[in-house]
Design a protein around this motif. Structure first.
Motif, short mmCIF file in Angstrom:
data_model
loop_
_atom_site.label_atom_id
_atom_site.label_comp_id
_atom_site.label_asym_id
_atom_site.label_seq_id
_atom_site.Cartn_x
_atom_site.Cartn_y
_atom_site.Cartn_z
N GLU A 82 0.84 -1.20 0.00
CA GLU A 82 0.00 0.00 0.00
C GLU A 82 0.88 1.25 0.00
O GLU A 82 1.85 1.34 0.74
CB GLU A 82 -0.92 0.01 1.22
CG GLU A 82 -1.98 1.08 1.14
CD GLU A 82 -3.06 0.92 2.20
OE1 GLU A 82 -3.77 1.91 2.42
OE2 GLU A 82 -3.19 -0.18 2.78
N GLY A 83 0.56 2.20 -0.87
CA GLY A 83 1.31 3.44 -1.00
C GLY A 83 2.46 3.36 -2.00
O GLY A 83 3.02 4.38 -2.38
N ALA A 84 2.82 2.15 -2.42
CA ALA A 84 3.93 1.98 -3.38
C ALA A 84 3.45 2.33 -4.79
O ALA A 84 2.26 2.28 -5.10
CB ALA A 84 4.46 0.55 -3.34
N VAL A 85 4.42 2.67 -5.65
CA VAL A 85 4.13 3.07 -7.02
C VAL A 85 4.64 2.00 -7.98
O VAL A 85 5.77 1.52 -7.84
CB VAL A 85 4.78 4.43 -7.34
CG1 VAL A 85 4.59 4.82 -8.81
CG2 VAL A 85 4.23 5.51 -6.42
N TYR A 86 3.80 1.66 -8.97
CA TYR A 86 4.13 0.63 -9.95
C TYR A 86 3.79 1.13 -11.35
O TYR A 86 2.92 2.00 -11.51
CB TYR A 86 3.30 -0.65 -9.69
CG TYR A 86 3.55 -1.27 -8.34
CD1 TYR A 86 4.48 -2.29 -8.20
CD2 TYR A 86 2.86 -0.85 -7.21
CE1 TYR A 86 4.71 -2.88 -6.96
CE2 TYR A 86 3.08 -1.42 -5.97
CZ TYR A 86 4.01 -2.44 -5.86
OH TYR A 86 4.24 -3.01 -4.64
N PHE A 87 4.44 0.56 -12.35
CA PHE A 87 4.06 0.82 -13.73
C PHE A 87 2.84 -0.02 -14.07
O PHE A 87 2.74 -1.19 -13.69
CB PHE A 87 5.19 0.44 -14.70
CG PHE A 87 6.19 1.53 -14.93
CD1 PHE A 87 5.89 2.60 -15.76
CD2 PHE A 87 7.42 1.47 -14.32
CE1 PHE A 87 6.82 3.60 -15.98
CE2 PHE A 87 8.36 2.46 -14.53
CZ PHE A 87 8.06 3.53 -15.37
N ILE A 88 1.89 0.60 -14.80
CA ILE A 88 0.76 -0.14 -15.35
C ILE A 88 0.73 0.12 -16.85
O ILE A 88 1.26 1.12 -17.34
CB ILE A 88 -0.58 0.24 -14.68
CG1 ILE A 88 -0.86 1.74 -14.81
CG2 ILE A 88 -0.60 -0.21 -13.23
CD1 ILE A 88 -2.24 2.16 -14.27
N THR A 89 0.13 -0.81 -17.59
CA THR A 89 0.08 -0.74 -19.05
C THR A 89 -1.37 -0.71 -19.50
O THR A 89 -2.18 -1.55 -19.08
CB THR A 89 0.78 -1.97 -19.67
OG1 THR A 89 2.13 -2.00 -19.21
CG2 THR A 89 0.78 -1.90 -21.18
N GLN A 90 -1.69 0.24 -20.38
CA GLN A 90 -3.05 0.35 -20.90
C GLN A 90 -3.30 -0.73 -21.95
O GLN A 90 -2.51 -0.91 -22.86
CB GLN A 90 -3.27 1.74 -21.50
CG GLN A 90 -4.71 1.98 -21.88
CD GLN A 90 -4.95 3.43 -22.27
OE1 GLN A 90 -4.02 4.18 -22.53
NE2 GLN A 90 -6.21 3.82 -22.29
N GLU A 91 -4.41 -1.42 -21.81
CA GLU A 91 -4.79 -2.47 -22.76
C GLU A 91 -5.98 -2.07 -23.60
O GLU A 91 -6.34 -2.76 -24.54
CB GLU A 91 -5.10 -3.76 -22.02
CG GLU A 91 -3.88 -4.41 -21.44
CD GLU A 91 -4.16 -5.83 -21.03
OE1 GLU A 91 -5.09 -6.04 -20.23
OE2 GLU A 91 -3.44 -6.72 -21.51
N GLY A 92 -6.61 -1.01 -23.30
CA GLY A 92 -7.78 -0.53 -24.01
C GLY A 92 -8.25 0.73 -23.31
O GLY A 92 -7.63 1.17 -22.34
N LYS A 93 -9.32 1.29 -23.78
CA LYS A 93 -9.81 2.53 -23.18
C LYS A 93 -10.18 2.29 -21.72
O LYS A 93 -11.12 1.56 -21.42
CB LYS A 93 -11.01 3.05 -23.95
CG LYS A 93 -11.44 4.43 -23.52
CD LYS A 93 -12.46 5.00 -24.46
CE LYS A 93 -12.95 6.32 -23.94
NZ LYS A 93 -12.31 7.45 -24.51
N GLY A 94 -9.42 2.86 -20.82
CA GLY A 94 -9.69 2.75 -19.40
C GLY A 94 -9.35 1.41 -18.77
O GLY A 94 -9.64 1.19 -17.62
#
Length: 139
Positions: A82-94
């Motif tokens: 909790e509170g940590a930052v991660y990369f996320i990848t978009q797979e489609g709109k939203g």
């Protein structure tokens, strides 16, 4: 052994864009070690975002995206903090998923670990810090 030219140049306070890569590889091959191959890698950062973990349950993780200031629900992962930052990848709109090593041209399997960043980087400034072009030389 594989070496990133961007990583190598980070350690000598220079930029690979200031040099002709083919000439540099030729000189390395003549004076240092035989270079087996050179691979150019480019990364399009438009599908990536940073997300901070807001809360998690037994099966999901809620994150808030720094660039859009929207919340997303992702599948649970074992190392989430909790509170940590991660990369996320978009797979489609939203629609987002956890970013993987392969998303950044890595050869290993697995999710990217949490990262440390400033608030300005979290809100989108991180894209200026990531090198979108690199050359990997195999020695």
């Amino acid at each position: 052994m594989k070496l990133s030219l961007a990583w190598l140049f980070d350690h000598i306070q220079a930029s690979p864009t200031d040099y002709d890569v083919q000439e540099l590889v030729h000189k390395l091959s003549l004076t240092t070690a035989e270079i087996e191959s050179v691979t150019r890698i480019t990364t399009n950062l438009s599908n990536f975002a940073l997300a901070r973990v807001v809360e998690f349950s037994a099966s999901t993780v809620t994150v808030t995206c720094g660039q859009s200031d929207e919340d997303y629900t992702l599948p649970k992962r074992q190392d989430v903090v909790e509170g940590a930052v991660y990369f996320i990848t978009q797979e489609g709109k939203g629609a987002y998923r956890w970013s993987t090593i392969a998303d950044f041209h890595g050869e290993k399997e697995g999710l990217l670990p949490a990262i440390s960043c400033t608030q300005k980087e979290f809100e989108g400034g991180w894209q200026k810090e990531i090198e979108v072009e690199d050359y990997v030389i195999e020695v």
